[in-house]
Design a protein around this motif. Structure first.
Motif, short mmCIF file in Angstrom:
data_model
loop_
_atom_site.label_atom_id
_atom_site.label_comp_id
_atom_site.label_asym_id
_atom_site.label_seq_id
_atom_site.Cartn_x
_atom_site.Cartn_y
_atom_site.Cartn_z
N ALA A 50 0.84 -1.19 0.00
CA ALA A 50 0.00 0.00 0.00
C ALA A 50 0.88 1.25 0.00
O ALA A 50 2.07 1.19 0.33
CB ALA A 50 -0.92 0.00 1.22
N LEU A 51 0.29 2.38 -0.35
CA LEU A 51 1.03 3.64 -0.35
C LEU A 51 0.80 4.43 0.93
O LEU A 51 1.15 5.61 1.00
CB LEU A 51 0.64 4.48 -1.56
CG LEU A 51 0.99 3.89 -2.92
CD1 LEU A 51 0.58 4.83 -4.05
CD2 LEU A 51 2.47 3.56 -3.01
N THR A 52 0.24 3.78 1.94
CA THR A 52 0.03 4.43 3.23
C THR A 52 1.37 4.56 3.92
O THR A 52 1.94 3.58 4.41
CB THR A 52 -0.92 3.57 4.10
OG1 THR A 52 -2.09 3.28 3.35
CG2 THR A 52 -1.28 4.31 5.37
N TRP A 53 1.92 5.77 3.97
CA TRP A 53 3.31 5.95 4.37
C TRP A 53 3.49 6.08 5.88
O TRP A 53 4.62 6.03 6.38
CB TRP A 53 3.94 7.15 3.67
CG TRP A 53 3.24 8.46 3.90
CD1 TRP A 53 2.26 9.02 3.13
CD2 TRP A 53 3.47 9.37 4.97
NE1 TRP A 53 1.87 10.23 3.66
CE2 TRP A 53 2.60 10.47 4.79
CE3 TRP A 53 4.35 9.38 6.07
CZ2 TRP A 53 2.56 11.55 5.66
CZ3 TRP A 53 4.32 10.45 6.94
CH2 TRP A 53 3.43 11.52 6.74
N CYS A 54 2.38 6.24 6.62
CA CYS A 54 2.49 6.35 8.07
C CYS A 54 1.25 5.74 8.70
O CYS A 54 0.27 5.42 8.01
CB CYS A 54 2.63 7.81 8.51
SG CYS A 54 1.15 8.81 8.21
N LEU A 100 8.95 10.17 -4.18
CA LEU A 100 9.25 11.42 -3.49
C LEU A 100 10.12 11.14 -2.28
O LEU A 100 9.89 10.19 -1.54
CB LEU A 100 7.94 12.10 -3.06
CG LEU A 100 8.03 13.47 -2.37
CD1 LEU A 100 6.80 14.29 -2.71
CD2 LEU A 100 8.13 13.34 -0.85
N ALA A 101 11.14 11.99 -2.10
CA ALA A 101 12.01 11.87 -0.93
C ALA A 101 12.29 13.25 -0.38
O ALA A 101 12.18 14.26 -1.09
CB ALA A 101 13.33 11.18 -1.31
N ASP A 102 12.62 13.31 0.91
CA ASP A 102 13.08 14.56 1.51
C ASP A 102 14.39 14.28 2.23
O ASP A 102 14.60 13.19 2.76
CB ASP A 102 12.05 15.16 2.45
CG ASP A 102 11.72 14.26 3.63
OD1 ASP A 102 11.13 13.18 3.39
OD2 ASP A 102 12.06 14.61 4.77
N SER A 103 15.27 15.28 2.26
CA SER A 103 16.63 15.00 2.71
C SER A 103 17.40 16.29 2.91
O SER A 103 17.06 17.33 2.34
CB SER A 103 17.32 14.15 1.63
OG SER A 103 18.70 14.04 1.82
N ALA A 122 3.08 16.58 0.54
CA ALA A 122 3.07 16.14 -0.85
C ALA A 122 2.94 14.63 -0.97
O ALA A 122 2.44 14.12 -1.98
CB ALA A 122 4.35 16.61 -1.55
N ALA A 123 3.38 13.90 0.06
CA ALA A 123 3.34 12.44 0.01
C ALA A 123 1.92 11.90 -0.01
O ALA A 123 1.70 10.75 -0.41
CB ALA A 123 4.09 11.87 1.22
N ASP A 124 0.96 12.69 0.40
CA ASP A 124 -0.44 12.24 0.42
C ASP A 124 -1.10 12.38 -0.95
O ASP A 124 -2.25 11.95 -1.12
CB ASP A 124 -1.24 13.04 1.45
CG ASP A 124 -0.88 12.65 2.88
OD1 ASP A 124 -0.57 11.47 3.12
OD2 ASP A 124 -0.89 13.54 3.76
N GLU A 125 -0.41 12.96 -1.92
CA GLU A 125 -1.00 13.11 -3.26
C GLU A 125 -1.10 11.74 -3.93
O GLU A 125 -0.22 10.88 -3.77
CB GLU A 125 -0.14 14.04 -4.11
CG GLU A 125 -0.10 15.47 -3.58
CD GLU A 125 0.84 16.36 -4.37
OE1 GLU A 125 1.32 15.91 -5.44
OE2 GLU A 125 1.10 17.50 -3.92
#
Length: 388
Positions: A21-25, A134-137, A196-199
């Motif tokens: 799934a794309l559920t990231w949290c 998508l990544a943040d860093s 943005a990750a929720d898009e």
């Protein structure tokens, strides 16, 4: 045979989600996931004829069943002595070795986790639900994700704070990723990326929230176990910002011990910059959580300057469970350690020298291993570190 997909679980709420799934949290507490995955034992003898990358530890990796994998030949970095008994100011019985993780394909240890995230994204993309990664860093993780996305042919966007090293920005762009520079600090960048990750159609390749990254960084310890002939050092001295290398190390140590492959567990010694050290303060206060985020302050160790790490509870518990501790280093100690390593032939970025700075100031008994996490070419020599 290991299964290809496993399940996410929230360590706080025990909420579950499928790993495809794309559920990231966690949808309940918005905290990071853990992974329900059971590694299998491996043997030193079986490793002699295996692929020369971290995928050689297939029994320990949740995405190892499908071949070929995304790879740039990551892992298998050299382990070299920094001191030997009687050759330094350290006690005669003390030895320090360095694992040169800055010799990874993108010049930082973040390749260990990025390859796992991008391998997962590649598989999910085939199902049609993922359009971009998508990544943040603050630089290194974004570079690693960008490189592995380029290898896998995936569209990638990386969020970075303004003030990120121009050399790191150049490297990210060179891999074809789109950059979004966020005004503010690392926390501002993380908040923008999470929004943005929720898009729809976005796979959030978060080295903090997605536990596949930790199962990549744990190969650092599997390599040590192999290189030391089936044993581990007395102390693993590890830099901690978001704690991805330390938590990966804790996973590996637990797995090796559970399978009877090591008799004792090394102490996990966590290192933070004195300027931004919320976890060290919490640890020495006996706390199990952060009472409040640290105030953002400038430090040469920008890669570990995390005021409010989402996995703080897990990091503090992992260090305590092994009888380890937290150490902090000053800016002057970081400068001196970078120059000292350079004079030994090892040019490492200022964040990456924090552990050597800590061990020089507070030697550990027995054998200690420090990671040299990022190449000096990414940031240059710290201001004030040049020889007089």
């Amino acid at each position: 045979m290991l299964i290809t997909m496993t399940a996410y679980v929230c360590p706080r709420c025990q909420v579950h989600a499928p790993a495809d799934a794309l559920t990231w949290c966690c949808p309940k507490c918005r905290g990071p996931w853990d992974l329900e995955f059971n590694s299998a034992p491996l043997s030193l003898k079986s490793l002699t004829s295996r692929v020369n990358s971290l995928w050689r530890y297939e029994e320990a990796l949740p995405l190892a069943t499908e071949i070929p994998h995304v790879t740039l030949g990551e892992g298998r970095t050299p382990l070299v002595p920094l001191t030997t008994p009687g050759t330094s100011a350290l006690a005669a019985a003390d030895t320090v070795m360095a694992k040169l993780d800055y010799l990874m394909p993108t010049l930082s240890f973040k390749d260990r986790g990025a390859v796992m995230l991008v391998e997962l994204a590649r598989r999910l993309t085939r199902g049609g639900g993922v359009r971009r990664v998508l990544a943040d860093s603050s630089g290194n993780a974004g570079t690693a994700v960008a490189a592995y996305c380029a290898r896998a042919g995936l569209d990638c966007v990386v969020y970075v704070p303004d003030g990120t090293s121009p050399k790191k920005l150049e490297q990210i762009r060179a891999h074809g990723a789109r950059l979004t520079v966020v005004p503010g600090d690392r926390e501002d960048t993380a908040r923008a990326a999470r929004a943005a990750a929720d898009e729809p159609g976005t796979f959030y390749a978060s080295h903090v929230y997605n536990p596949h990254f930790l199962h990549g960084t744990k190969t650092y310890v599997y390599e040590l176990w192999e290189e030391l002939g089936g044993r581990l050092p007395d102390s693993l001295v590890l830099p901690v910002g978001n704690g991805t290398l330390l938590l990966g190390a804790a996973l590996a140590v637990a797995e090796l011990h559970r399978h009877g492959l090591v008799d004792t567990r090394p102490a996990l010694v966590a290192v933070q910059a004195e300027a931004v050290s919320p976890l060290a303060k919490a640890f020495h206060a006996g706390a199990e959580e952060l009472s409040a985020p640290a105030a953002p302050r400038p430090t040469l160790a920008e890669g570990i300057a995390i005021p409010n790490p989402p996995r703080a509870h897990q990091i503090l518990r992992a260090v305590r469970d092994t009888g380890g501790t937290f150490l902090t280093v000053t800016e002057d100690q970081i400068r001196a350690a970078q120059l000292d390593l350079a004079r030994r032939g090892l040019f490492v970025e200022s964040t990456g020298v924090a552990c050597w700075a800590a061990v020089r100031a507070a030697p550990r008994p027995g054998l200690s291993v420090v990671p040299l996490c990022g190449a000096g070419a990414k940031t240059g020599l710290a201001a004030g570190a040049a020889a007089p």
